[in-house]
Design an enzyme around this catalytic site. Structure first.
Site, PDB file in Angstrom:
ATOM      1  N   SER A 159       0.842  -1.192   0.000  1.00  0.00           N
ATOM      2  CA  SER A 159       0.000   0.000   0.000  1.00  0.00           C
ATOM      3  C   SER A 159       0.873   1.236   0.000  1.00  0.00           C
ATOM      4  O   SER A 159       1.843   1.326   0.770  1.00  0.00           O
ATOM      5  CB  SER A 159      -0.914   0.000   1.231  1.00  0.00           C
ATOM      6  OG  SER A 159      -1.747   1.155   1.237  1.00  0.00           O
ATOM      7  N   HIS A 181       1.577  12.155   0.241  1.00  0.00           N
ATOM      8  CA  HIS A 181       1.052  13.491   0.501  1.00  0.00           C
ATOM      9  C   HIS A 181       2.149  14.497   0.158  1.00  0.00           C
ATOM     10  O   HIS A 181       3.090  14.685   0.938  1.00  0.00           O
ATOM     11  CB  HIS A 181       0.628  13.634   1.960  1.00  0.00           C
ATOM     12  CG  HIS A 181      -0.542  12.786   2.331  1.00  0.00           C
ATOM     13  ND1 HIS A 181      -1.812  13.046   1.862  1.00  0.00           N
ATOM     14  CD2 HIS A 181      -0.641  11.673   3.116  1.00  0.00           C
ATOM     15  CE1 HIS A 181      -2.651  12.140   2.345  1.00  0.00           C
ATOM     16  NE2 HIS A 181      -1.962  11.297   3.098  1.00  0.00           N
ATOM     17  N   HIS A 183      -2.618   7.556  -4.191  1.00  0.00           N
ATOM     18  CA  HIS A 183      -2.739   6.302  -3.445  1.00  0.00           C
ATOM     19  C   HIS A 183      -2.712   5.147  -4.434  1.00  0.00           C
ATOM     20  O   HIS A 183      -3.267   5.228  -5.536  1.00  0.00           O
ATOM     21  CB  HIS A 183      -4.059   6.287  -2.661  1.00  0.00           C
ATOM     22  CG  HIS A 183      -4.513   4.913  -2.264  1.00  0.00           C
ATOM     23  ND1 HIS A 183      -5.530   4.252  -2.938  1.00  0.00           N
ATOM     24  CD2 HIS A 183      -4.103   4.077  -1.291  1.00  0.00           C
ATOM     25  CE1 HIS A 183      -5.716   3.073  -2.377  1.00  0.00           C
ATOM     26  NE2 HIS A 183      -4.872   2.937  -1.378  1.00  0.00           N
ATOM     27  N   ASN A 221      -2.538   0.533  -4.271  1.00  0.00           N
ATOM     28  CA  ASN A 221      -2.323  -0.681  -3.491  1.00  0.00           C
ATOM     29  C   ASN A 221      -2.616  -1.914  -4.324  1.00  0.00           C
ATOM     30  O   ASN A 221      -3.380  -1.875  -5.294  1.00  0.00           O
ATOM     31  CB  ASN A 221      -3.144  -0.674  -2.189  1.00  0.00           C
ATOM     32  CG  ASN A 221      -4.598  -1.048  -2.421  1.00  0.00           C
ATOM     33  OD1 ASN A 221      -4.959  -2.206  -2.425  1.00  0.00           O
ATOM     34  ND2 ASN A 221      -5.434  -0.034  -2.607  1.00  0.00           N
ATOM     35  N   HIS A 224      -5.477   8.971 -16.429  1.00  0.00           N
ATOM     36  CA  HIS A 224      -6.443   7.990 -16.899  1.00  0.00           C
ATOM     37  C   HIS A 224      -5.976   7.288 -18.167  1.00  0.00           C
ATOM     38  O   HIS A 224      -6.357   6.122 -18.395  1.00  0.00           O
ATOM     39  CB  HIS A 224      -7.811   8.653 -17.097  1.00  0.00           C
ATOM     40  CG  HIS A 224      -8.576   8.797 -15.819  1.00  0.00           C
ATOM     41  ND1 HIS A 224      -9.382   7.802 -15.323  1.00  0.00           N
ATOM     42  CD2 HIS A 224      -8.620   9.809 -14.917  1.00  0.00           C
ATOM     43  CE1 HIS A 224      -9.913   8.190 -14.173  1.00  0.00           C
ATOM     44  NE2 HIS A 224      -9.470   9.408 -13.900  1.00  0.00           N
ATOM     45  N   GLY A 264      -4.246  -5.600  13.074  1.00  0.00           N
ATOM     46  CA  GLY A 264      -3.022  -5.211  12.388  1.00  0.00           C
ATOM     47  C   GLY A 264      -2.244  -4.146  13.144  1.00  0.00           C
ATOM     48  O   GLY A 264      -2.673  -3.639  14.187  1.00  0.00           O
ATOM     49  N   ARG A 265      -1.108  -3.795  12.598  1.00  0.00           N
ATOM     50  CA  ARG A 265      -0.228  -2.811  13.243  1.00  0.00           C
ATOM     51  C   ARG A 265      -0.764  -1.407  12.979  1.00  0.00           C
ATOM     52  O   ARG A 265      -0.755  -0.920  11.847  1.00  0.00           O
ATOM     53  CB  ARG A 265       1.192  -2.955  12.701  1.00  0.00           C
ATOM     54  CG  ARG A 265       2.198  -2.045  13.388  1.00  0.00           C
ATOM     55  CD  ARG A 265       3.599  -2.401  12.915  1.00  0.00           C
ATOM     56  NE  ARG A 265       4.609  -1.636  13.624  1.00  0.00           N
ATOM     57  CZ  ARG A 265       5.138  -0.501  13.153  1.00  0.00           C
ATOM     58  NH1 ARG A 265       4.743  -0.008  11.989  1.00  0.00           N
ATOM     59  NH2 ARG A 265       6.078   0.131  13.851  1.00  0.00           N
TER      60      ARG A 265
END
Length: 302
Positions: A94, A98, A108, A110, A147, A261-262
């Site tokens: 992931s 920024h 973003h 992932n 796109h 999760g962490r």
């Protein structure tokens, strides 16, 4: 039927994490990624890499995880109740960036793979992922480029793939309580297994391999654009929308938190600085209004 190769997925995800980090660092002169390896008590672990206070990137995170669990969390079984109670392995990479300059969009991406088992036998597997763009001051040439690369990633897999996953991205990254998209979209896919493992894995790799050519030309074009307090203030205000989506709707955030999760790695997606204002609206005819009027409306960008 082709064989599910978990090791191949694991190897690819580690390699693309390396490739992404190297390319991001090549854009940056002031900061470097700090690596943090962690283990999960229930099984598995990960390798988190975060860059902070850079000249180009205020914060960037590229995280790899491979975890095992005894029971799928509710976020993973909401659409597949028949898998409730199954053991699972989940792995993924992931990325959230920024940027410092408000003229460079937040980005973003992932890729994820999940496989379940019961009584020692694999019962179900699927791929998911994509990439999306969240500009503050948007430019048509940037959005069309983004796109176009998304289209190129999908083209070898069928004419209907880009339109389907572009539409899914528009629908998924939608802030329902604000009645507005988070950004200008891109690609989103989930639960992908209908093509067989080899072709699904090839598609996931194509999405991952096209990300840098989609994002870096925009960064290079906008990172030196002059800006002042007004643009910075609007950037921090709009980052609040990013926070709202990730904490209220994002499946990856929910999966991570529900599966124990962490927390530090899960919430690295949040921006380092953000600002909310009560009932604020931009003045008509301003560049800030242009974002709402021209870009935060899903359309055929090609």
């Amino acid at each position: 039927m082709d064989t599910v190769d978990i090791d191949a997925v694991h190897s690819y995800l580690l390699k693309i994490q390396e490739r992404l980090c190297q390319a991001i660092e090549e854009q940056e002169h002031r900061s470097r990624f700090v690596e943090d390896r962690w283990q999960r008590e229930e099984g598995g672990g990960g390798r988190s890499r975060v860059m902070t206070e850079g000249e180009v990137f205020e914060q960037a995170g590229v995280n790899f995880s491979h975890v095992r669990g005894q029971t799928l969390p509710p976020s993973a079984t909401a659409r597949k109740p028949e898998l409730a109670g199954h053991r699972y392995q989940a792995m993924g990479v992931s990325l959230v960036i920024h940027p410092t300059n408000p003229y460079v969009p937040t980005s973003h991406a992932n890729l994820r793979f999940l496989i379940t088992e019961q009584a020692g036998n694999h019962t179900h597997w699927w791929f998911g992922g994509g990439f999306d763009l969240t500009p503050y001051y948007a430019f048509m040439e940037d959005v069309r480029h983004w796109h176009r690369i998304a289209y190129d990633a999908c083209a070898p897999f069928g004419k209907d793939v880009y339109p389907r996953y572009k539409k899914w991205c528009d629908e998924y990254f939608y802030i329902r309580h604000r009645n507005e998209p988070r950004g200008v979209g891109g690609l989103f896919f989930d639960d992908l297994n209908a093509w067989g493992f080899d072709r699904c894995f090839a598609f996931a790799r194509s999405v991952g391999d096209h990300y840098l050519s989609a994002y870096l030309p925009i960064v290079e074009r906008r990172k030196d654009t002059p800006y002042g307090d007004r643009e910075r203030d609007f950037q921090l205000y709009r980052r609040g929308r990013y926070v709202e989506f990730n904490l209220v709707y994002d499946r990856g955030t929910l999966f991570g938190l529900q599966s124990g999760g962490r927390t530090e790695s899960i919430l690295m997606s949040l921006p380092p600085l953000v600002r909310w204002r009560y009932n604020w609206k931009p003045e008509p005819g301003t560049p800030e209004t242009q974002l709402y009027d021209e870009f935060l409306k899903p359309r055929d960008w090609l």
